[in-house]
Design a protein around this motif. Structure first.
Motif, PDB file in Angstrom:
ATOM      1  N   SER A  47      12.943   3.129  -1.237  1.00  0.00           N
ATOM      2  CA  SER A  47      12.801   4.221  -0.258  1.00  0.00           C
ATOM      3  C   SER A  47      11.692   3.922   0.747  1.00  0.00           C
ATOM      4  CB  SER A  47      12.503   5.546  -0.963  1.00  0.00           C
ATOM      5  OG  SER A  47      13.614   5.952  -1.715  1.00  0.00           O
ATOM      6  N   VAL A  48      10.594   3.396   0.260  1.00  0.00           N
ATOM      7  CA  VAL A  48       9.493   3.024   1.154  1.00  0.00           C
ATOM      8  C   VAL A  48       9.968   1.939   2.121  1.00  0.00           C
ATOM      9  CG1 VAL A  48       7.239   1.872   1.238  1.00  0.00           C
ATOM     10  CG2 VAL A  48       7.635   3.740  -0.388  1.00  0.00           C
ATOM     11  N   TYR A  86       0.835  -1.210   0.000  1.00  0.00           N
ATOM     12  CA  TYR A  86       0.000   0.000   0.000  1.00  0.00           C
ATOM     13  C   TYR A  86       0.867   1.257   0.000  1.00  0.00           C
ATOM     14  CZ  TYR A  86      -2.802   3.799   1.951  1.00  0.00           C
ATOM     15  OH  TYR A  86      -3.398   5.020   2.188  1.00  0.00           O
ATOM     16  N   TYR A  87       1.845   1.317   0.891  1.00  0.00           N
ATOM     17  CA  TYR A  87       2.691   2.519   0.962  1.00  0.00           C
ATOM     18  C   TYR A  87       3.542   2.686  -0.294  1.00  0.00           C
ATOM     19  CZ  TYR A  87       1.199   3.793   5.607  1.00  0.00           C
ATOM     20  OH  TYR A  87       0.437   4.207   6.678  1.00  0.00           O
ATOM     21  N   CYS A  88       3.931   1.597  -0.911  1.00  0.00           N
ATOM     22  CA  CYS A  88       4.653   1.715  -2.188  1.00  0.00           C
ATOM     23  C   CYS A  88       3.766   2.380  -3.234  1.00  0.00           C
ATOM     24  CB  CYS A  88       5.115   0.341  -2.674  1.00  0.00           C
ATOM     25  SG  CYS A  88       6.481  -0.357  -1.726  1.00  0.00           S
ATOM     26  N   ALA A 147       2.415   9.900  -5.052  1.00  0.00           N
ATOM     27  CA  ALA A 147       2.811  11.219  -4.550  1.00  0.00           C
ATOM     28  C   ALA A 147       4.134  11.701  -5.143  1.00  0.00           C
ATOM     29  CB  ALA A 147       2.922  11.177  -3.028  1.00  0.00           C
ATOM     30  N   TRP A 148       5.138  10.843  -5.146  1.00  0.00           N
ATOM     31  CA  TRP A 148       6.479  11.251  -5.583  1.00  0.00           C
ATOM     32  C   TRP A 148       6.649  11.217  -7.092  1.00  0.00           C
ATOM     33  CZ3 TRP A 148       9.091   7.348  -1.781  1.00  0.00           C
ATOM     34  CH2 TRP A 148       9.117   7.886  -0.486  1.00  0.00           C
ATOM     35  N   ASP A 184      12.614  -0.970 -13.830  1.00  0.00           N
ATOM     36  CA  ASP A 184      12.104   0.402 -13.844  1.00  0.00           C
ATOM     37  C   ASP A 184      12.810   1.174 -12.728  1.00  0.00           C
ATOM     38  OD1 ASP A 184      10.616   2.756 -13.364  1.00  0.00           O
ATOM     39  OD2 ASP A 184       8.736   1.811 -13.956  1.00  0.00           O
ATOM     40  N   THR A 185      13.776   1.991 -13.095  1.00  0.00           N
ATOM     41  CA  THR A 185      14.602   2.694 -12.101  1.00  0.00           C
ATOM     42  C   THR A 185      13.771   3.512 -11.131  1.00  0.00           C
ATOM     43  OG1 THR A 185      16.414   2.792 -13.688  1.00  0.00           O
ATOM     44  CG2 THR A 185      16.540   4.283 -11.815  1.00  0.00           C
ATOM     45  N   VAL A 186      12.797   4.237 -11.633  1.00  0.00           N
ATOM     46  CA  VAL A 186      11.960   5.090 -10.772  1.00  0.00           C
ATOM     47  C   VAL A 186      11.159   4.226  -9.800  1.00  0.00           C
ATOM     48  CG1 VAL A 186      10.056   6.752 -10.753  1.00  0.00           C
ATOM     49  CG2 VAL A 186      11.861   6.945 -12.470  1.00  0.00           C
ATOM     50  N   ALA A 187      10.533   3.177 -10.298  1.00  0.00           N
ATOM     51  CA  ALA A 187       9.758   2.283  -9.439  1.00  0.00           C
ATOM     52  C   ALA A 187      10.648   1.633  -8.387  1.00  0.00           C
ATOM     53  CB  ALA A 187       9.066   1.217 -10.279  1.00  0.00           C
ATOM     54  N   ARG A 188      11.786   1.149  -8.800  1.00  0.00           N
ATOM     55  CA  ARG A 188      12.720   0.491  -7.869  1.00  0.00           C
ATOM     56  C   ARG A 188      13.158   1.454  -6.768  1.00  0.00           C
ATOM     57  NH1 ARG A 188      16.510  -0.689 -11.253  1.00  0.00           N
ATOM     58  NH2 ARG A 188      17.933   0.940 -10.591  1.00  0.00           N
TER      59      ARG A 188
END
Length: 152
Positions: free
Chosen positions: A91-92, A28-30, A36-37, A82-86
């Motif tokens: 981070s989460v 969920y937080y991912c 958001a980000w 996927d660099t952004v997804a990873r």
């Protein structure tokens, strides 16, 4: 596009077996922080406001009946490539993965997206109302802005 089970499998490969409730909250937080980000959904299946907090039903089907989950048969390469997804998922995990499942439960129950999606349903009553991506994006974007302003 990845599914919640792909995100969950990526998490399990990095963190090992996890309590089912904790895995659901991390997924969920991912999704919430990706909205958001990154301004985009991390996966395209729905998150619902169940009595125990946010739940991705597709993921639930894979771990139903298990208190501890070690695999959900997802494809973690969809996150890895996927660099952004990873970076978002990592981070989460860096922040939330060290928290207990009870802490995550309490946090999701205190936050607007779950509460608003539940509406007037008492906390203990089953429900399957979706938590809209727009609601998550708005809430967590404001939360991020507040934290970055406070840090300045």
């Amino acid at each position: 596009m990845p599914k919640s089970i792909d995100v969950a499998e990526y998490i399990l490969q990095r963190r090992g077996c996890l309590p089912a409730m904790k895995l659901q909250k991390l997924v969920y937080y991912c999704q919430a922080w990706s909205l958001a980000w990154d301004g985009r959904a991390l996966f395209d299946d729905e998150i619902q406001a169940w009595a125990n907090g946010p739940v991705a039903p597709l993921l639930y089907v894979e771990h139903h009946g298990k208190s501890t989950v070690c695999t959900v048969r997802g494809d973690p390469s969809l996150i890895e490539c996927d660099t952004v997804a990873r970076e978002t998922v990592d981070s989460v995990l860096q922040f939330y993965a060290r928290k207990s499942k009870h802490w995550l439960y309490d946090l999701t129950h205190a936050e607007v997206p779950w509460r608003e999606a539940r509406g007037n349903l008492p906390a203990w009553v089953r429900g399957s109302r979706p938590i809209p991506n727009e609601l998550m994006a708005s809430y967590y974007s404001k939360l991020a802005a507040t934290k970055s302003t406070a840090a300045s």
